[in-house]
Motif scaffolding. Sequence first.
Motif, PDB file in Angstrom:
ATOM      1  N   GLN B 210       2.050   2.426 -17.460  1.00 26.58           N
ATOM      2  CA  GLN B 210       1.611   2.403 -18.852  1.00 26.58           C
ATOM      3  C   GLN B 210       2.678   1.757 -19.726  1.00 26.58           C
ATOM      4  OE1 GLN B 210      -1.465   2.935 -19.787  1.00 26.58           O
ATOM      5  NE2 GLN B 210      -1.764   3.225 -17.601  1.00 26.58           N
ATOM      6  N   ILE B 236      -3.533  -8.430 -15.788  1.00 21.68           N
ATOM      7  CA  ILE B 236      -3.128  -7.597 -14.650  1.00 21.68           C
ATOM      8  C   ILE B 236      -3.700  -6.191 -14.771  1.00 21.68           C
ATOM      9  CG2 ILE B 236      -1.122  -6.499 -13.506  1.00 21.68           C
ATOM     10  CD1 ILE B 236      -0.763  -9.312 -12.906  1.00 21.68           C
ATOM     11  N   PHE B 237      -3.737  -5.676 -16.003  1.00 22.44           N
ATOM     12  CA  PHE B 237      -4.163  -4.281 -16.152  1.00 22.44           C
ATOM     13  C   PHE B 237      -5.662  -4.108 -16.387  1.00 22.44           C
ATOM     14  CE2 PHE B 237       0.356  -3.772 -16.552  1.00 22.44           C
ATOM     15  CZ  PHE B 237       0.571  -2.604 -15.855  1.00 22.44           C
ATOM     16  N   THR B 238      -6.377  -5.204 -16.624  1.00 21.06           N
ATOM     17  CA  THR B 238      -7.825  -5.040 -16.765  1.00 21.06           C
ATOM     18  C   THR B 238      -8.567  -5.628 -15.580  1.00 21.06           C
ATOM     19  OG1 THR B 238      -7.982  -7.062 -18.067  1.00 21.06           O
ATOM     20  CG2 THR B 238      -7.827  -4.990 -19.284  1.00 21.06           C
ATOM     21  N   ASN B 239      -8.041  -6.729 -15.035  1.00 22.34           N
ATOM     22  CA  ASN B 239      -8.787  -7.370 -13.953  1.00 22.34           C
ATOM     23  C   ASN B 239      -7.846  -8.174 -13.048  1.00 22.34           C
ATOM     24  OD1 ASN B 239     -10.930  -8.183 -12.444  1.00 22.34           O
ATOM     25  ND2 ASN B 239     -11.637  -9.749 -13.883  1.00 22.34           N
ATOM     26  N   PRO B 240      -7.009  -7.465 -12.266  1.00 24.42           N
ATOM     27  CA  PRO B 240      -6.060  -8.183 -11.413  1.00 24.42           C
ATOM     28  C   PRO B 240      -6.784  -8.986 -10.328  1.00 24.42           C
ATOM     29  CG  PRO B 240      -6.083  -5.847 -10.872  1.00 24.42           C
ATOM     30  CD  PRO B 240      -6.945  -6.009 -12.083  1.00 24.42           C
ATOM     31  N   GLU B 246      -4.474  -4.147  -7.651  1.00 29.42           N
ATOM     32  CA  GLU B 246      -5.465  -3.174  -8.135  1.00 29.42           C
ATOM     33  C   GLU B 246      -5.179  -1.786  -7.543  1.00 29.42           C
ATOM     34  OE1 GLU B 246      -8.960  -4.200  -9.497  1.00 29.42           O
ATOM     35  OE2 GLU B 246      -9.658  -2.130  -9.601  1.00 29.42           O
ATOM     36  N   SER B 247      -4.946  -1.752  -6.231  1.00 27.22           N
ATOM     37  CA  SER B 247      -4.672  -0.465  -5.580  1.00 27.22           C
ATOM     38  C   SER B 247      -3.464   0.218  -6.206  1.00 27.22           C
ATOM     39  CB  SER B 247      -4.391  -0.667  -4.092  1.00 27.22           C
ATOM     40  OG  SER B 247      -5.570  -0.983  -3.424  1.00 27.22           O
ATOM     41  N   ILE B 249      -1.935  -0.325  -9.292  1.00 30.41           N
ATOM     42  CA  ILE B 249      -1.991   0.091 -10.707  1.00 30.41           C
ATOM     43  C   ILE B 249      -3.034   1.161 -10.966  1.00 30.41           C
ATOM     44  CG2 ILE B 249      -1.080  -2.088 -11.631  1.00 30.41           C
ATOM     45  CD1 ILE B 249      -3.967  -2.646 -12.568  1.00 30.41           C
ATOM     46  N   THR B 250      -4.045   1.266 -10.104  1.00 34.63           N
ATOM     47  CA  THR B 250      -5.038   2.313 -10.320  1.00 34.63           C
ATOM     48  C   THR B 250      -4.656   3.596  -9.588  1.00 34.63           C
ATOM     49  OG1 THR B 250      -6.414   1.552  -8.479  1.00 34.63           O
ATOM     50  CG2 THR B 250      -6.935   0.681 -10.658  1.00 34.63           C
ATOM     51  N   GLY B 251      -3.493   3.586  -8.940  1.00 36.48           N
ATOM     52  CA  GLY B 251      -3.023   4.820  -8.316  1.00 36.48           C
ATOM     53  C   GLY B 251      -3.702   5.129  -7.001  1.00 36.48           C
ATOM     54  N   ARG B 252      -4.036   4.055  -6.240  1.00 41.20           N
ATOM     55  CA  ARG B 252      -4.591   4.273  -4.914  1.00 41.20           C
ATOM     56  C   ARG B 252      -3.509   3.966  -3.887  1.00 41.20           C
ATOM     57  NH1 ARG B 252      -8.964   2.727  -8.007  1.00 41.20           N
ATOM     58  NH2 ARG B 252     -10.912   3.764  -7.519  1.00 41.20           N
ATOM     59  N   ILE B 253      -3.740   4.403  -2.685  1.00 42.72           N
ATOM     60  CA  ILE B 253      -2.767   4.153  -1.636  1.00 42.72           C
ATOM     61  C   ILE B 253      -2.805   2.673  -1.297  1.00 42.72           C
ATOM     62  CG2 ILE B 253      -2.162   4.684   0.748  1.00 42.72           C
ATOM     63  CD1 ILE B 253      -3.851   7.406  -0.024  1.00 42.72           C
ATOM     64  N   GLY B 254      -1.695   1.988  -1.431  1.00 45.16           N
ATOM     65  CA  GLY B 254      -1.712   0.528  -1.289  1.00 45.16           C
ATOM     66  C   GLY B 254      -1.074   0.065  -0.011  1.00 45.16           C
TER      67      GLY B 254
END
Lengths: 239, 254
Positions: B210, B236-240, B246-247, B249-254
Amino acid sequence: MMDQEHIASAFDRDLEGVLALIMQMGGLVETAISDAARALEMRDTELADQVRRNDKLIDALEEQVASEVARVIAVRAPTAGDLRTVLSVLKISGNLERMGDYAKNLGKRTSVLSEMPAITGTGGALRRMTQLVNVMLKDALDAYIQRDVDLAEDVRQRDSEVDQMYNALFREFLTHMMEDPRNITACMHLHFIAKNVERMGDHVTSICEQVVYLVTGDMPDEDREKQDRTSTDSALGKV
Amino acid sequence: MSKEIKISAQGVDVFYGDTHAIKNVDLEIENKAVTAFIGPSGCGKSTFLRCINRMNDTIDICRVTGDILLEGQDIYAKSVDPVQLRARVGMVFQKPNPFPKSIYDNVAYGPTIHGLAKNKAELDEIVEQSLRRAAIWDEVKDRLHQPGTGLSGGQQQRLCIGRAIATAPEVLLMDEPCSALDPIATAQVEELIDDLRQNYTVVIVTHSMQQAARVSQKTAFFHLGNVVEYGDTNKIFTNPEDSRTESYITGRIG
């Protein structure tokens, strides 16, 4: 990548929760549209009243979606695909709520129309138009849940059929009114109904645009061909 | 509109002994803008940041190859004095680290050793200007001769930023400047960073997505020593573009 789970599993539950609300709303709206159409055709005022009453449930769900989305934004600060999910949920719930209002209005007019002599010949066309919109809605919601841009695009194109059906009905109602002024009241109501169903089609189209936005991050760029000419074409009034 | 490029990295590799920490990174950093480096721990973002003012020189086993150009000049060229370079490219660290000296001396130290002030009046002027730009002057002007270590964490960090800009640098590197600060102090430092880009090129490493989204115009996502994606922060923060971005910044396992 959206199949991947969040590290914070509660975030996944939040998103699934709002999507479930949208699907619940969609189901209620589909029922409202088909019930309203059936009530109109069968002159079933009881069913029409039921459609009017049930609209409260749709409105309540829209509010629930709005407060849930506000909470998710505040707590999770969603980005990228997650952000587009919550934004599209918010917009689609608005579309569905409006469609519910149109179905409710159909119910109100059915109560009035059932007191009047029937206008022959237009019932079938109205029913087909309503069915078409309802199938479009079902497909649009399927496209949303499955993130299927092709299906959404297909539904978007189908809206021109709805517009064409509306044009045809517009002409037909004019003819009836010119033939016999006693038809005017009923035809005015029927015309509003046809217009409302045509507007429902526009809301379905807007849901499809949200599918494209959700998946690609961009709104669909090219304008669809508009087939509703009744507001611009004066020749339509000449019978 | 293409912006002026302040720092240009071309084919940069960094090794710590046998560990390949940065892999063939190309990156162009815009002048007078805030660029954020994000990525999971160990992705190389701090390592890369530290290349920009040759802080890695101090680590024996660290080896940097490729070119890093500051306004077209190779900063790893033999003719470049790292101490002079660090006056042009200042740095602010994760933990506020004021010298155990007075507030005044903390800021006056850099300009003094670099001979930037001819007399006491000029030095006073530099100290005041620096502390004003660091948005802390009003809080410390009446106690300039008290120890810097007596300030609160947020004030200490702004003092360190004031110290960093006292040598009139062109670039400010910030390595997680807010991670030891409370939310109010963080907001003050972020507000300050936004002001600083009027005069400086700022590069910030942050673990707060953030924060990167709030303060930067450009964002680079580092992963396993590579720059996976670099572009406008809004994008980057709306449509990487990259699914790994994407994984992350959205807090998924990357």
